[in-house]
Design a protein around this motif. Structure first.
Motif, PDB file in Angstrom:
ATOM      1  N   ILE A 165       0.849  -1.189   0.000  1.00 52.29           N
ATOM      2  CA  ILE A 165       0.000   0.000   0.000  1.00 52.29           C
ATOM      3  C   ILE A 165       0.884   1.239   0.000  1.00 52.29           C
ATOM      4  CG2 ILE A 165      -1.741   1.325   1.249  1.00 52.29           C
ATOM      5  CD1 ILE A 165      -2.836  -1.246   0.110  1.00 52.29           C
ATOM      6  N   PHE A 166       0.584   2.168  -0.898  1.00 53.58           N
ATOM      7  CA  PHE A 166       1.255   3.460  -0.952  1.00 53.58           C
ATOM      8  C   PHE A 166       0.271   4.501  -0.446  1.00 53.58           C
ATOM      9  CE2 PHE A 166       2.647   7.053  -4.032  1.00 53.58           C
ATOM     10  CZ  PHE A 166       3.339   7.690  -3.017  1.00 53.58           C
ATOM     11  N   GLN A 167       0.598   5.119   0.689  1.00 56.69           N
ATOM     12  CA  GLN A 167      -0.251   6.158   1.269  1.00 56.69           C
ATOM     13  C   GLN A 167       0.371   7.528   1.019  1.00 56.69           C
ATOM     14  OE1 GLN A 167      -2.057   3.572   5.032  1.00 56.69           O
ATOM     15  NE2 GLN A 167      -0.927   5.449   5.398  1.00 56.69           N
ATOM     16  N   LEU A 168      -0.409   8.403   0.389  1.00 55.09           N
ATOM     17  CA  LEU A 168       0.056   9.740   0.034  1.00 55.09           C
ATOM     18  C   LEU A 168      -0.918  10.760   0.623  1.00 55.09           C
ATOM     19  CD1 LEU A 168       2.044  11.523  -1.589  1.00 55.09           C
ATOM     20  CD2 LEU A 168       0.530  11.233  -3.568  1.00 55.09           C
ATOM     21  N   THR A 177      -6.483  11.457   1.998  1.00 48.75           N
ATOM     22  CA  THR A 177      -5.253  10.710   1.769  1.00 48.75           C
ATOM     23  C   THR A 177      -5.453   9.789   0.581  1.00 48.75           C
ATOM     24  OG1 THR A 177      -4.542  10.769   4.086  1.00 48.75           O
ATOM     25  CG2 THR A 177      -3.668   8.983   2.721  1.00 48.75           C
ATOM     26  N   ILE A 178      -4.561   9.881  -0.376  1.00 50.64           N
ATOM     27  CA  ILE A 178      -4.593   8.964  -1.511  1.00 50.64           C
ATOM     28  C   ILE A 178      -4.019   7.627  -1.052  1.00 50.64           C
ATOM     29  CG2 ILE A 178      -3.658   8.513  -3.824  1.00 50.64           C
ATOM     30  CD1 ILE A 178      -3.603  11.568  -4.243  1.00 50.64           C
ATOM     31  N   VAL A 179      -4.775   6.563  -1.259  1.00 50.69           N
ATOM     32  CA  VAL A 179      -4.353   5.222  -0.848  1.00 50.69           C
ATOM     33  C   VAL A 179      -4.360   4.341  -2.088  1.00 50.69           C
ATOM     34  CG1 VAL A 179      -4.820   3.241   0.630  1.00 50.69           C
ATOM     35  CG2 VAL A 179      -5.328   5.562   1.443  1.00 50.69           C
ATOM     36  N   LEU A 180      -3.199   3.755  -2.398  1.00 49.92           N
ATOM     37  CA  LEU A 180      -3.048   3.004  -3.639  1.00 49.92           C
ATOM     38  C   LEU A 180      -2.474   1.621  -3.379  1.00 49.92           C
ATOM     39  CD1 LEU A 180      -1.481   5.901  -5.718  1.00 49.92           C
ATOM     40  CD2 LEU A 180      -3.774   4.966  -6.039  1.00 49.92           C
ATOM     41  N   ALA A 181      -3.065   0.619  -4.011  1.00 47.46           N
ATOM     42  CA  ALA A 181      -2.492  -0.721  -4.007  1.00 47.46           C
ATOM     43  C   ALA A 181      -1.378  -0.756  -5.040  1.00 47.46           C
ATOM     44  CB  ALA A 181      -3.564  -1.750  -4.345  1.00 47.46           C
ATOM     45  N   VAL A 182      -0.211  -1.283  -4.656  1.00 51.82           N
ATOM     46  CA  VAL A 182       0.925  -1.352  -5.573  1.00 51.82           C
ATOM     47  C   VAL A 182       1.501  -2.767  -5.542  1.00 51.82           C
ATOM     48  CG1 VAL A 182       1.472   1.089  -5.265  1.00 51.82           C
ATOM     49  CG2 VAL A 182       2.630  -0.602  -3.858  1.00 51.82           C
ATOM     50  N   THR A 183       2.153  -3.123  -6.620  1.00 48.28           N
ATOM     51  CA  THR A 183       2.877  -4.392  -6.684  1.00 48.28           C
ATOM     52  C   THR A 183       4.346  -4.095  -6.942  1.00 48.28           C
ATOM     53  OG1 THR A 183       2.384  -4.597  -9.062  1.00 48.28           O
ATOM     54  CG2 THR A 183       0.881  -5.689  -7.518  1.00 48.28           C
ATOM     55  N   TYR A 184       5.183  -5.052  -6.615  1.00 51.03           N
ATOM     56  CA  TYR A 184       6.629  -4.902  -6.816  1.00 51.03           C
ATOM     57  C   TYR A 184       7.032  -5.773  -7.994  1.00 51.03           C
ATOM     58  CZ  TYR A 184      11.633  -4.755  -5.701  1.00 51.03           C
ATOM     59  OH  TYR A 184      12.986  -4.583  -5.748  1.00 51.03           O
ATOM     60  N   GLN A 197     -10.883   6.428  -4.896  1.00 53.85           N
ATOM     61  CA  GLN A 197     -10.382   7.083  -3.694  1.00 53.85           C
ATOM     62  C   GLN A 197     -11.533   7.603  -2.840  1.00 53.85           C
ATOM     63  OE1 GLN A 197      -6.922   7.187  -2.961  1.00 53.85           O
ATOM     64  NE2 GLN A 197      -7.026   5.735  -4.678  1.00 53.85           N
ATOM     65  N   ASN A 198     -11.252   7.801  -1.564  1.00 54.65           N
ATOM     66  CA  ASN A 198     -12.235   8.358  -0.644  1.00 54.65           C
ATOM     67  C   ASN A 198     -12.186   9.883  -0.736  1.00 54.65           C
ATOM     68  OD1 ASN A 198     -14.158   8.620   1.370  1.00 54.65           O
ATOM     69  ND2 ASN A 198     -12.669   8.399   3.034  1.00 54.65           N
TER      70      ASN A 198
END
Length: 280
Positions: A165-168, A177-184, A197-198
């Motif tokens: 999770i990337f929280q911005l 707050t932008i909350v994004l699911a990320v993969t590596y 987004q909320n």
């Protein structure tokens, strides 16, 4: 017998000279030809991303002049090299620091020089708190500024499943707050869009617009896309997380919670540049 010596030719062009030998009675002429420096290497293979495991990186290089490899002092504890029949190889020790390690290595032959950049890390080295800046552009709202990243900007393991999770936090600008699911993937963080987004705001006509992160590039706005954040080596030698393609995050505004081309409101809040560094 006459012996002639020449200085090393460190330039690329060959050179020649004509000499005249005489004993006072007869003369002879001779032409001396000296080839230029010959240096072969792969210009497209000067940036290496290594994992945290101990690793060797072969570099193909040939020259008719001595090759000198200069490991910087601050990297000499973990990075070394050995000459090989094809050139040389970098030798990196296992990275147990929990942080990204980096080095810029200068290689010279004659008067010519090239730099090799090496980064050593795994996903665990990217987790935690980050600081830095983000550029925000929203022409319709009169926004065009560079903002400092807020506290709790972070990358964490997804507590509810796989991935990260990337929280911005953008509370000062958006109140959200932008909350994004990320993969590596392949040493980089991949953000696949769209991601709801909320975030919501009035459309000024009694309706509501809802925010979703979508992909924007130099060519346009895309509902479905992939945004890549990866460690990069800055000119000052510092490491930062940044976009490595022309795709970047955009908060698209939609007339429904589920984003689609049909309900796009024609407005977006763009984040065309982001630069993240380890929080102290």
């Amino acid at each position: 017998k006459v012996s002639i010596s020449v200085d090393a030719n460190t330039g690329y062009p060959g050179r020649s000279a004509q000499i005249v030998l005489t004993d006072g009675v007869s003369t002879q002429q001779a032409t001396i030809l000296q080839e230029g420096a010959i240096w072969k290497y792969n210009r497209d293979a000067t940036y290496f991303t290594l994992t945290d495991a101990a690793e060797e990186v072969p570099v193909e290089m040939s020259s008719n002049l001595p090759i000198q490899v200069s490991i910087p002092a601050d990297a000499s504890q973990w990075l070394s090299y050995e000459m090989t029949s094809d050139g040389f190889k970098f030798i990196a020790k296992e990275n147990l620091t929990g942080k990204i390690r980096s080095a810029i290595v200068k290689v010279t032959t004659g008067i010519r020089e090239i730099e090799y950049a090496l980064l050593q890390y795994d996903i665990d080295d990217l987790l935690g708190q980050w600081t830095g800046v983000v550029k925000v552009v929203a022409t319709a709202f009169g926004i065009n500024q560079v903002l400092s990243l807020e506290e709790n900007t972070q990358i964490v393991k997804n507590p509810g499943g796989n991935g990260y999770i990337f929280q911005l936090p953008m509370t000062r600008l958006l109140g959200a707050t932008i909350v994004l699911a990320v993969t590596y993937q392949d040493g980089a963080l991949a953000i696949t869009t769209p991601q709801q987004q909320n975030y919501a705001l009035s459309d000024g006509q009694g309706g509501v617009m809802y925010g979703s992160i979508i992909t924007k590039t130099d060519d346009g706005l895309y509902l479905q896309g992939k945004i890549i954040l990866s460690p990069v080596l800055m000119n000052d030698g510092q490491v930062a997380l940044a976009y490595i393609t022309d795709a970047y995050m955009s908060m698209g505004l939609f007339k429904g919670r589920v984003p689609s081309p049909a309900n796009y409101a024609g407005l977006s809040i763009d984040f065309p540049a982001i630069l993240m560094q380890y929080a102290e």
